[in-house]
Design an enzyme around this catalytic site. Structure first.
Site, PDB file in Angstrom:
ATOM      1  N   HIS A 122      50.772  22.959  75.028  1.00 28.10           N
ATOM      2  CA  HIS A 122      50.786  21.920  73.994  1.00 28.10           C
ATOM      3  C   HIS A 122      52.239  21.463  73.829  1.00 28.10           C
ATOM      4  O   HIS A 122      53.169  22.262  74.041  1.00 28.10           O
ATOM      5  CB  HIS A 122      50.276  22.556  72.702  1.00 28.10           C
ATOM      6  CG  HIS A 122      50.054  21.625  71.560  1.00 28.10           C
ATOM      7  ND1 HIS A 122      51.079  21.146  70.779  1.00 28.10           N
ATOM      8  CD2 HIS A 122      48.925  21.102  71.041  1.00 28.10           C
ATOM      9  CE1 HIS A 122      50.580  20.364  69.829  1.00 28.10           C
ATOM     10  NE2 HIS A 122      49.270  20.319  69.964  1.00 28.10           N
ATOM     11  N   ASP A 199      51.572  31.731  72.179  1.00 30.43           N
ATOM     12  CA  ASP A 199      51.083  30.670  71.291  1.00 30.43           C
ATOM     13  C   ASP A 199      49.589  30.927  71.061  1.00 30.43           C
ATOM     14  O   ASP A 199      48.756  30.640  71.918  1.00 30.43           O
ATOM     15  CB  ASP A 199      51.324  29.303  71.945  1.00 30.43           C
ATOM     16  CG  ASP A 199      50.695  28.158  71.166  1.00 30.43           C
ATOM     17  OD1 ASP A 199      49.960  28.417  70.200  1.00 30.43           O
ATOM     18  OD2 ASP A 199      50.932  26.987  71.536  1.00 30.43           O
ATOM     19  N   GLN A 202      45.089  28.556  69.503  1.00 35.51           N
ATOM     20  CA  GLN A 202      43.677  28.373  69.843  1.00 35.51           C
ATOM     21  C   GLN A 202      42.920  29.686  69.999  1.00 35.51           C
ATOM     22  O   GLN A 202      41.728  29.667  70.285  1.00 35.51           O
ATOM     23  CB  GLN A 202      43.536  27.551  71.139  1.00 35.51           C
ATOM     24  CG  GLN A 202      44.009  26.119  71.028  1.00 35.51           C
ATOM     25  CD  GLN A 202      43.213  25.291  70.025  1.00 35.51           C
ATOM     26  OE1 GLN A 202      42.083  25.622  69.659  1.00 35.51           O
ATOM     27  NE2 GLN A 202      43.795  24.204  69.561  1.00 35.51           N
ATOM     28  N   LYS A 225      43.692  26.117  61.749  1.00 34.75           N
ATOM     29  CA  LYS A 225      42.749  26.222  62.877  1.00 34.75           C
ATOM     30  C   LYS A 225      41.889  27.474  62.744  1.00 34.75           C
ATOM     31  O   LYS A 225      41.106  27.800  63.637  1.00 34.75           O
ATOM     32  CB  LYS A 225      43.512  26.250  64.203  1.00 34.75           C
ATOM     33  CG  LYS A 225      44.226  24.933  64.526  1.00 34.75           C
ATOM     34  CD  LYS A 225      44.899  25.012  65.872  1.00 34.75           C
ATOM     35  CE  LYS A 225      45.920  23.921  66.095  1.00 34.75           C
ATOM     36  NZ  LYS A 225      45.341  22.609  66.320  1.00 34.75           N
ATOM     37  N   CYS A 363      47.950  16.144  72.916  1.00 33.57           N
ATOM     38  CA  CYS A 363      49.328  16.656  72.814  1.00 33.57           C
ATOM     39  C   CYS A 363      49.687  17.533  74.009  1.00 33.57           C
ATOM     40  O   CYS A 363      50.357  18.576  73.843  1.00 33.57           O
ATOM     41  CB  CYS A 363      49.551  17.435  71.517  1.00 33.57           C
ATOM     42  SG  CYS A 363      49.378  16.430  70.067  1.00 33.57           S
TER      43      CYS A 363
HETATM   44  N1  PLP Z   1      49.696  25.080  70.361  1.00 38.73           N
HETATM   45  C1  PLP Z   1      48.410  24.844  70.677  1.00 38.73           C
HETATM   46  C2  PLP Z   1      47.812  25.537  71.860  1.00 38.73           C
HETATM   47  C3  PLP Z   1      47.658  23.960  69.904  1.00 38.73           C
HETATM   48  O1  PLP Z   1      46.384  23.721  70.225  1.00 38.73           O
HETATM   49  C4  PLP Z   1      48.275  23.332  68.793  1.00 38.73           C
HETATM   50  C5  PLP Z   1      47.522  22.349  67.987  1.00 38.73           C
HETATM   51  O2  PLP Z   1      46.555  21.769  68.417  1.00 38.73           O
HETATM   52  C6  PLP Z   1      49.593  23.630  68.496  1.00 38.73           C
HETATM   53  C7  PLP Z   1      50.282  24.499  69.308  1.00 38.73           C
HETATM   54  C8  PLP Z   1      50.285  23.010  67.310  1.00 38.73           C
HETATM   55  O3  PLP Z   1      49.699  23.465  66.129  1.00 38.73           O
HETATM   56  P1  PLP Z   1      50.110  22.852  64.709  1.00 38.73           P
HETATM   57  O4  PLP Z   1      49.988  21.367  64.840  1.00 38.73           O
HETATM   58  O5  PLP Z   1      49.120  23.442  63.766  1.00 38.73           O
HETATM   59  O6  PLP Z   1      51.499  23.274  64.428  1.00 38.73           O
END
Ligand code: PLP
Length: 405
Positions: A122, A199, A202, A225, A363
């Site tokens: 992401h 990270d 998900q 999430k 993203c």
């Molecule tokens: N990393 C992953 C794998 C994600 O799916 C997301 C959001 O969709 C993020 C990071 C960023 O999360 P946030 O926007 O809640 O900070």
């Protein structure tokens, strides 16, 4: 026992019509809906407990402080951290990753140093590291993936030998649904003495997390999430790392003593929590964790897997469909495109049929470049979704595809 009807009663937002059609909410990878218990917890805090924490001697302040620290302990237990002070509350995954990139920059990044990520990150787990290493004329080392969305671990090993300062990898890809072998990847990085950030944006809502078993140095996630309010998330870090790393933001709360000449910093975890935190959301996060724990997680996992398999099976009939992400080990979501149809058009039409999915690059623009596509349609599932909804979704996709051809 896992009763989908009882669960859905806790999510009134699902019980509504959009464009005179029952809502089918399949955008859970972007954010999950919140159960009543979470909404009530946050409301209760503002109704009865609202106060700034860690500062007051008075009753309300002490009560709010205790509740906030209790929430921290609950998060620590949920992901099996050794100690509550290993949990830093942040606004979410993005802020946690920015914290780490900034902190590592001041701690150890020098001229030409690199950071290793994967091809399926992401933007949140790409841009902060990229900007940071580029300031020092370094670059990102990127583990490639194959056409199914599986990482090349041989190449990973080669890249580790180039001596990146940090490895930062998605547990589960938000585009492909691939579950990466993070435990193995962490062990490999540790052989070269390199710290690993996972990270977990998900993964945390769908799979039990044990940071000690994974042996990750850091684990980051977003509350929204995992059925919790927006504006709260976390960073887990091993104590030895959090002790070493310098603070991220400066201001109240994170200091010990301050004079015009010099400031000393607070102990963990407060060193990393500058300013007034989102106490109400932290309490909501605690309640969301209790909500998840009140269910049989095995059953929930099986249910979500059934939804995914059924969606894939039924979609496979569609002429010209191409799945983006076909790893054997995957979770939670299905991404696809259909020949000659723009994902955005498809998403817009099925929205009018009541079905909420995400379209676009999610993203993760480099993933789109890798597969040579402008974007995908992504349906992502949560514990409150049903097999009937999968059917409605597939029929809507079939109908929209016919209309657009
Ligand atoms: N990393 C992953 C794998 C994600 O799916 C997301 C959001 O969709 C993020 C990071 C960023 O999360 P946030 O926007 O809640 O900070």
């Amino acid at each position: 026992m896992f009763s989908i009807n009882e669960i859905r009663e806790q999510f009134p937002v699902l019980n509504q019509q959009v464009y005179v059609k029952p809502l089918v909410y399949f955008d859970n990878a972007a954010t999950t809906q919140k159960p009543l218990c979470v909404i009530d917890r946050e409301r209760d805090y503002y109704l009865h407990e609202n106060c700034n924490i860690h500062r007051g001697v008075h009753y309300l302040s002490q009560k709010a402080t205790e509740a906030y620290e209790h929430a921290r302990q609950t998060v620590a237990d949920f992901i099996h951290a050794k100690e509550a002070k290993e949990i830093i509350f942040t606004r979410g995954t993005t802020e946690s990753l920015n914290l780490l990139a900034t902190s590592f920059e001041h701690f150890c990044i020098g001229e030409g140093d690199n950071v290793l990520i994967t091809a399926m990150e992401h933007h949140s787990n790409l841009v902060p590291w990229q900007q940071m290493v580029q300031r020092h004329h370094g670059q990102l080392l990127v583990v490639p993936m194959d056409d199914k969305g599986v990482l090349d671990l041989n190449r990973y090993e080669e890249l580790l030998k180039e001596g990146p300062k940090v490895v930062s990898i998605a547990h589960i890809s938000n585009v492909l649904g691939t579950i990466n072998p993070v435990k193995e990847m962490i062990a490999m990085a540790h052989q070269y003495g390199i710290p690993v950030v996972v990270d977990g944006a998900q993964s945390i809502a769908h799979h039990p997390i044990d940071v000690q078993d994974l042996d990750c140095d850091f684990f980051v996630f977003s509350g929204h999430k995992m059925y919790a309010p927006m504006g709260i998330g976390g960073l887990y870090g091993k104590v030895e790392w959090l002790e070493k790393l310098p603070p991220y933001q400066f201001g109240g709360e994170m200091v010990d003593t301050v004079s015009f000449e010099k400031t000393t910093f607070n102990v963990l975890p407060y060193k990393f929590e500058a300013g007034t935190p989102n106490v109400g959301a932290a309490l909501g996060l605690e309640t969301a964790i209790q909500f998840i724990q009140s269910l049989d997680r095995n059953e929930v996992e099986k249910h979500e897997t059934r939804l995914l398999q059924s969606a894939i099976e039924q979609l496979s009939d569609i002429e010209g469909i191409r799945f983006i992400g076909e790893a054997a080990h995957r979770s939670g979501l299905v991404s696809f495109i259909i020949d000659g149809i723009h994902p955005y058009d498809l998403g817009t039409i099925i929205d009018k049929m009541g079905v909420a999915v995400r379209t676009g690059h999610h993203c993760a623009e480099p993933v789109m470049t890798r597969f040579g596509i402008p974007g995908t349609v992504r349906a992502s599932f949560a514990l409150y979704n049903t097999m009937e909804e999968v059917e409605v979704f597939v029929n809507a996709v079939k109908k929209a595809a016919m209309m657009l051809r």
